[in-house]
Design an enzyme around this catalytic site. Structure first.
Site, PDB file in Angstrom:
ATOM      1  N   GLY A 229       3.909   0.042   0.115  1.00 51.64           N
ATOM      2  CA  GLY A 229       3.329   0.816   1.196  1.00 51.64           C
ATOM      3  C   GLY A 229       3.925   0.461   2.534  1.00 51.64           C
ATOM      4  O   GLY A 229       4.978  -0.175   2.625  1.00 51.64           O
ATOM      5  N   SER A 230       3.223   0.827   3.580  1.00 52.68           N
ATOM      6  CA  SER A 230       3.679   0.585   4.941  1.00 52.68           C
ATOM      7  C   SER A 230       3.482  -0.869   5.323  1.00 52.68           C
ATOM      8  O   SER A 230       2.735  -1.617   4.671  1.00 52.68           O
ATOM      9  CB  SER A 230       2.915   1.473   5.921  1.00 52.68           C
ATOM     10  OG  SER A 230       1.548   1.067   5.980  1.00 52.68           O
ATOM     11  N   VAL A 231       4.131  -1.277   6.401  1.00 55.81           N
ATOM     12  CA  VAL A 231       3.951  -2.634   6.910  1.00 55.81           C
ATOM     13  C   VAL A 231       2.493  -2.859   7.285  1.00 55.81           C
ATOM     14  O   VAL A 231       1.918  -3.920   7.000  1.00 55.81           O
ATOM     15  CB  VAL A 231       4.881  -2.885   8.115  1.00 55.81           C
ATOM     16  CG1 VAL A 231       4.559  -4.216   8.775  1.00 55.81           C
ATOM     17  CG2 VAL A 231       6.339  -2.866   7.671  1.00 55.81           C
ATOM     18  N   GLY A 234       0.498  -3.472   4.233  1.00 54.08           N
ATOM     19  CA  GLY A 234       0.809  -4.792   3.699  1.00 54.08           C
ATOM     20  C   GLY A 234       0.103  -5.905   4.456  1.00 54.08           C
ATOM     21  O   GLY A 234      -0.406  -6.858   3.864  1.00 54.08           O
ATOM     22  N   CYS A 286      11.310   4.120   1.252  1.00 51.17           N
ATOM     23  CA  CYS A 286      11.420   2.910   2.065  1.00 51.17           C
ATOM     24  C   CYS A 286      12.859   2.410   2.133  1.00 51.17           C
ATOM     25  O   CYS A 286      13.242   1.721   3.075  1.00 51.17           O
ATOM     26  CB  CYS A 286      10.503   1.820   1.532  1.00 51.17           C
ATOM     27  SG  CYS A 286      10.806   1.393  -0.199  1.00 51.17           S
ATOM     28  N   GLU A 464      11.356  -7.437  -7.147  1.00 55.94           N
ATOM     29  CA  GLU A 464      10.934  -6.621  -8.284  1.00 55.94           C
ATOM     30  C   GLU A 464      12.149  -6.146  -9.067  1.00 55.94           C
ATOM     31  O   GLU A 464      13.288  -6.365  -8.668  1.00 55.94           O
ATOM     32  CB  GLU A 464      10.114  -5.425  -7.800  1.00 55.94           C
ATOM     33  CG  GLU A 464       8.833  -5.846  -7.074  1.00 55.94           C
ATOM     34  CD  GLU A 464       7.991  -4.660  -6.662  1.00 55.94           C
ATOM     35  OE1 GLU A 464       6.918  -4.476  -7.262  1.00 55.94           O
ATOM     36  OE2 GLU A 464       8.397  -3.926  -5.743  1.00 55.94           O
TER      37      GLU A 464
END
Length: 486
Positions: A229-231, A234, A286, A464
């Site tokens: 997701g977005s910063v 996070g 992203c 990942e």
């Protein structure tokens, strides 16, 4: 076109059953290509999360004792089901998240490959022996964490759901998925498809919004939480997880650079600049290289080629097989993208192509933006500093390598970087200098299964798509055995 408008299951899935939310709340999920509702989907609350975590804990206690190769066999069964239903799953995502159905077929293929990959790694969760003399055995073991929660992003809903359960399940954990609030349908369909393969309670799907995400992050029964997701999202997850000191895996935003040196071929660079933007899914990625730093010697040559290359990406209905560029996820994000375009014009950037919503009458109801490219961008402009998550590319000229590298690294993000040069020394020097976790040289946009993907700085924590992801869902234990007797 979409043959099946929504999966039969639109409630919460945990404990091997479909359940209504305790609050009774359901909300509409929509088609961004038409701005029309598709179905009503349950919204999980904190009480639902608590019930799902308890169910997952019971499933974990059994699953951790299943032999690794048997876990692998079941994951491969899931992969086979994904491949067999790829068309339907792609159609669901196309209708629900706005990405073109033809590309979503590729997402299903990638998810199946990730399931097979981590199934093949189950015997690599190995420990070590530490020499301590003839009367001692000292060794380490790797054991699963327990209950893992994964919060997913809207740009590749099914790929993230199916692909991201692979590593934690292979490692012996139970998994709770919170699909993207904007596009939950393909995750719910996956639960339908695998409910007779995976043990009851092992895999849960809890659609919902911030309440569900916050409850998962802070729940004492969740042993690790991962988010794409977005910063900002996070940071929120990390803060919530700190109350129970649980580990996090964060794959967050990016404002990624493509760097072209003067020795690179302009035609090749131009193709890379367009390819790196992921215009197919409207730049909603992203890893998109949304800042292109092109040396002034080849700058105008590269710019002259971009409009025709961008012309391949024509906004169209996501569920149409002919569509090469889909829709923005929501009305709010659509307005945000257009506002960034307006700010670029106001700040003096030169519009090369695009810059507006398409005029096709068939698209007036949906959330579409033309592929948009600005030249003569300066590092101070908003489109050069902030993650837009839309089809807006900033091209910046450069002359001095040191100055350029400073500009590349001055943003808070550090996810990907693409370097284009035929000089091996420049390539290595630049790859070492850029502050990014995933670097291509004379390549762009591709992921390679087995190669660690993740960011530096505020683009995230952890890696990942590799053995490291599998090991991140285990914990290490040391066992010291004295052979001297009791």
């Amino acid at each position: 076109m979409l043959d099946k408008p929504a999966p039969a299951g639109r409630s919460l899935y945990y404990g091997g059953e479909w359940r209504h939310p305790i609050s009774g709340r359901y909300a509409a999920t929509s088609n961004p290509g038409l701005d029309e509702p598709i179905a009503e989907v349950a919204e999980a609350g904190a009480s639902d999360v608590d019930a799902a975590v308890k169910s997952a804990r019971q499933a974990f206690l059994s699953w951790r004792g299943v032999a690794p190769l048997e876990r692998a066999r079941l994951l491969k069964e899931v992969a086979a089901v994904v491949r067999a239903n790829a068309r339907e799953l792609a159609a669901l995502d196309a209708a629900n998240c706005g990405n073109p159905v033809r590309e979503m077929m590729g997402d299903a293929t990638i998810a199946a490959a990730q399931l097979d990959y981590f199934a093949g790694l189950v015997t690599e969760m190995k420990g070590e022996t530490i020499p301590m003399g003839p009367d001692v055995i000292n060794m380490t073991l790797r054991q699963p964490l327990g209950v893992v929660a994964r919060i997913l992003a809207f740009n590749h809903p099914f790929m993230f759901c199916a692909g991201k359960i692979a590593a934690p399940l292979a490692a012996g954990n139970a998994v709770i998925v919170k699909p993207p609030e904007q596009a939950p349908l393909s995750s719910l369909r996956l639960a339908e498809l695998v409910q007779d393969i995976l043990p009851r309670g092992l895999f849960s799907v809890l659609p919902g919004g911030r309440e569900a995400g916050a409850a998962l992050a802070s729940h004492p029964g969740v042993d690790k939480i991962a988010i794409i997701g977005s910063v900002g999202a996070g940071r929120a997850v990390m803060k919530a997880a700190s109350d129970t000191i649980k580990p996090v895996l964060l794959e967050l935003g990016g404002k990624n650079a493509l760097i072209a040196f003067p020795d690179a071929d302009p035609a090749t660079v131009a193709s890379a600049v367009i390819g790196g933007m992921n215009f197919t899914w409207c730049g909603q990625s992203c890893g998109s290289t949304s800042r292109a730093f092109v040396h002034r010697d080849i700058y105008e040559d590269v710019l002259s080629r971009l409009p025709s290359l961008a012309g391949h990406y024509v906004p169209g209905l996501p569920t149409d097989d002919r569509t090469t560029m889909g829709a923005i996820i929501s009305r709010q994000q659509h307005a945000r993208v257009l506002e960034y375009i307006a700010s670029a014009k106001e700040q003096g950037a030169r519009l090369i192509t695009g810059g507006a919503a398409p005029t096709d009458p068939a698209l007036t109801k949906g959330f579409y933006v033309e592929p948009t490219i600005f030249a003569d961008v300066t590092p101070a402009m908003r489109i050069a500093r902030e993650e837009i998550f839309g089809p807006v590319l900033a091209v910046l000229p450069w002359d001095d390598e040191t100055t350029m590298l400073g500009q590349v690294n001055e943003v808070e993000y550090g996810l990907t970087c693409s370097i284009w040069t035929n000089d091996l020394r420049k390539a290595h020097r630049t790859a070492l200098a850029v502050e990014a976790g995933f670097v291509w040289v004379n390549e762009v946009s591709k992921h390679f299964l087995g190669a660690p993907f993740g960011g530096w700085k505020q683009s995230g924590l952890g890696r990942e798509e590799c053995l490291g992801e599998l090991l991140a869902f285990t914990q290490e234990k040391n066992v010291h055995v004295s052979l001297r007797g009791g």
